[in-house]
Design a protein around this motif. Structure first.
Motif, PDB file in Angstrom:
ATOM      1  N   LEU A  15      24.464  -6.910  -8.331  1.00 11.28           N
ATOM      2  CA  LEU A  15      25.164  -6.187  -9.376  1.00 11.28           C
ATOM      3  C   LEU A  15      25.745  -4.794  -9.146  1.00 11.28           C
ATOM      4  O   LEU A  15      24.947  -3.917  -8.539  1.00 11.28           O
ATOM      5  N   PRO A  16      26.981  -4.482  -9.376  1.00  6.74           N
ATOM      6  CA  PRO A  16      27.596  -3.387  -9.102  1.00  6.74           C
ATOM      7  C   PRO A  16      26.806  -2.200  -9.836  1.00  6.74           C
ATOM      8  O   PRO A  16      26.425  -2.174 -10.754  1.00  6.74           O
ATOM      9  N   GLN A  19      27.708  -1.202 -13.359  1.00  4.50           N
ATOM     10  CA  GLN A  19      26.962  -1.784 -14.249  1.00  4.50           C
ATOM     11  C   GLN A  19      25.835  -1.396 -14.452  1.00  4.50           C
ATOM     12  O   GLN A  19      25.249  -1.458 -15.787  1.00  4.50           O
ATOM     13  N   VAL A  20      24.815  -1.351 -13.459  1.00  3.76           N
ATOM     14  CA  VAL A  20      23.617  -0.652 -13.496  1.00  3.76           C
ATOM     15  C   VAL A  20      23.426   0.365 -14.295  1.00  3.76           C
ATOM     16  O   VAL A  20      22.738   0.656 -15.224  1.00  3.76           O
ATOM     17  N   GLU A  21      24.461   1.264 -13.947  1.00  4.62           N
ATOM     18  CA  GLU A  21      24.361   2.495 -14.573  1.00  4.62           C
ATOM     19  C   GLU A  21      24.730   2.719 -16.132  1.00  4.62           C
ATOM     20  O   GLU A  21      24.172   3.067 -16.791  1.00  4.62           O
ATOM     21  N   GLY A  50      36.416  -2.138 -19.191  1.00  2.00           N
ATOM     22  CA  GLY A  50      36.363  -3.238 -18.610  1.00  2.00           C
ATOM     23  C   GLY A  50      35.130  -3.751 -18.034  1.00  2.00           C
ATOM     24  O   GLY A  50      34.846  -4.877 -17.874  1.00  2.00           O
ATOM     25  N   LEU A  51      34.441  -2.863 -17.799  1.00  2.00           N
ATOM     26  CA  LEU A  51      32.736  -3.354 -17.291  1.00  2.00           C
ATOM     27  C   LEU A  51      32.154  -3.841 -18.289  1.00  2.00           C
ATOM     28  O   LEU A  51      31.399  -4.746 -18.008  1.00  2.00           O
ATOM     29  N   ILE A  52      32.253  -3.413 -19.550  1.00  3.59           N
ATOM     30  CA  ILE A  52      31.677  -4.052 -20.799  1.00  3.59           C
ATOM     31  C   ILE A  52      32.273  -5.566 -20.977  1.00  3.59           C
ATOM     32  O   ILE A  52      31.387  -6.537 -21.105  1.00  3.59           O
ATOM     33  N   SER A  53      33.582  -5.819 -20.519  1.00  9.31           N
ATOM     34  CA  SER A  53      33.886  -7.204 -20.941  1.00  9.31           C
ATOM     35  C   SER A  53      33.491  -7.925 -19.665  1.00  9.31           C
ATOM     36  O   SER A  53      32.895  -9.205 -19.850  1.00  9.31           O
ATOM     37  N   ALA A  57      30.623 -11.040 -20.321  1.00  5.09           N
ATOM     38  CA  ALA A  57      30.897 -12.312 -19.901  1.00  5.09           C
ATOM     39  C   ALA A  57      29.422 -12.820 -19.164  1.00  5.09           C
ATOM     40  O   ALA A  57      29.274 -14.084 -19.048  1.00  5.09           O
ATOM     41  N   SER A  58      28.814 -11.938 -18.432  1.00  3.54           N
ATOM     42  CA  SER A  58      27.765 -12.417 -17.858  1.00  3.54           C
ATOM     43  C   SER A  58      26.410 -12.234 -18.680  1.00  3.54           C
ATOM     44  O   SER A  58      25.378 -12.714 -18.284  1.00  3.54           O
ATOM     45  N   GLY A  59      26.543 -12.126 -19.977  1.00  2.00           N
ATOM     46  CA  GLY A  59      25.527 -11.968 -20.810  1.00  2.00           C
ATOM     47  C   GLY A  59      24.545 -10.733 -20.543  1.00  2.00           C
ATOM     48  O   GLY A  59      23.670 -10.810 -21.371  1.00  2.00           O
TER      49      GLY A  59
END
Length: 134
Positions: A15-16, A19-21, A50-53, A57-59
């Motif tokens: 996970l990038p 995204q973890v942050e 963009g990260l939220i989108s 999509a990943s739930g």
């Protein structure tokens, strides 16, 4: 190095970090508006959006509305996002504990003695820069 060392055992560790942050920020204070997340993470609002989108999509996150103002969109962790983040923290804590257990007592003592200074360093890094560059 920590992330690399546990990647084989935890495939989701790929996970990038951004995204973890974002997951960590939402765990600290959610629900949150995109603009507030961008400010906390020191990222552009479009980057956070963009990260939220991707994370929706990943739930990992869910979009909703602010309870006090239904016109305001907010984001919060989904149940899966909470599970992923808890697993992420557990995996890192376990890996660090194992590595510390393999060190000599002198090294563990030195690390223990350094923790207060490292904590102050983290606090300083969290503060806005004094030179006005962020």
């Amino acid at each position: 190095m920590l992330r690399t060392s546990i990647r084989a055992d935890y495939p989701w560790e790929a996970l990038p970090m951004a995204q973890v942050e974002l997951l960590q920020s939402l765990a600290d204070s959610a629900p949150a508006r995109v603009g507030d997340l961008a400010t906390r993470l020191r990222l552009a609002p479009s980057t956070v959006s963009g990260l939220i989108s991707q994370m929706m999509a990943s739930g990992l996150v869910e979009r909703g509305t602010n309870r006090s103002d239904r016109r305001v969109a907010v984001v919060e962790l989904s149940a899966d996002g909470k599970r992923q983040l808890a697993g992420w923290h557990t995996a890192h804590r376990d890996r660090i504990a194992t590595a510390l257990g393999e060190l000599d007592p002198q090294d563990r003592t030195a690390i223990d003695a350094a923790l207060p200074a490292l904590s102050r360093l983290v606090d300083r890094l969290a503060e806005p820069r004094r030179d006005g560059r962020g």
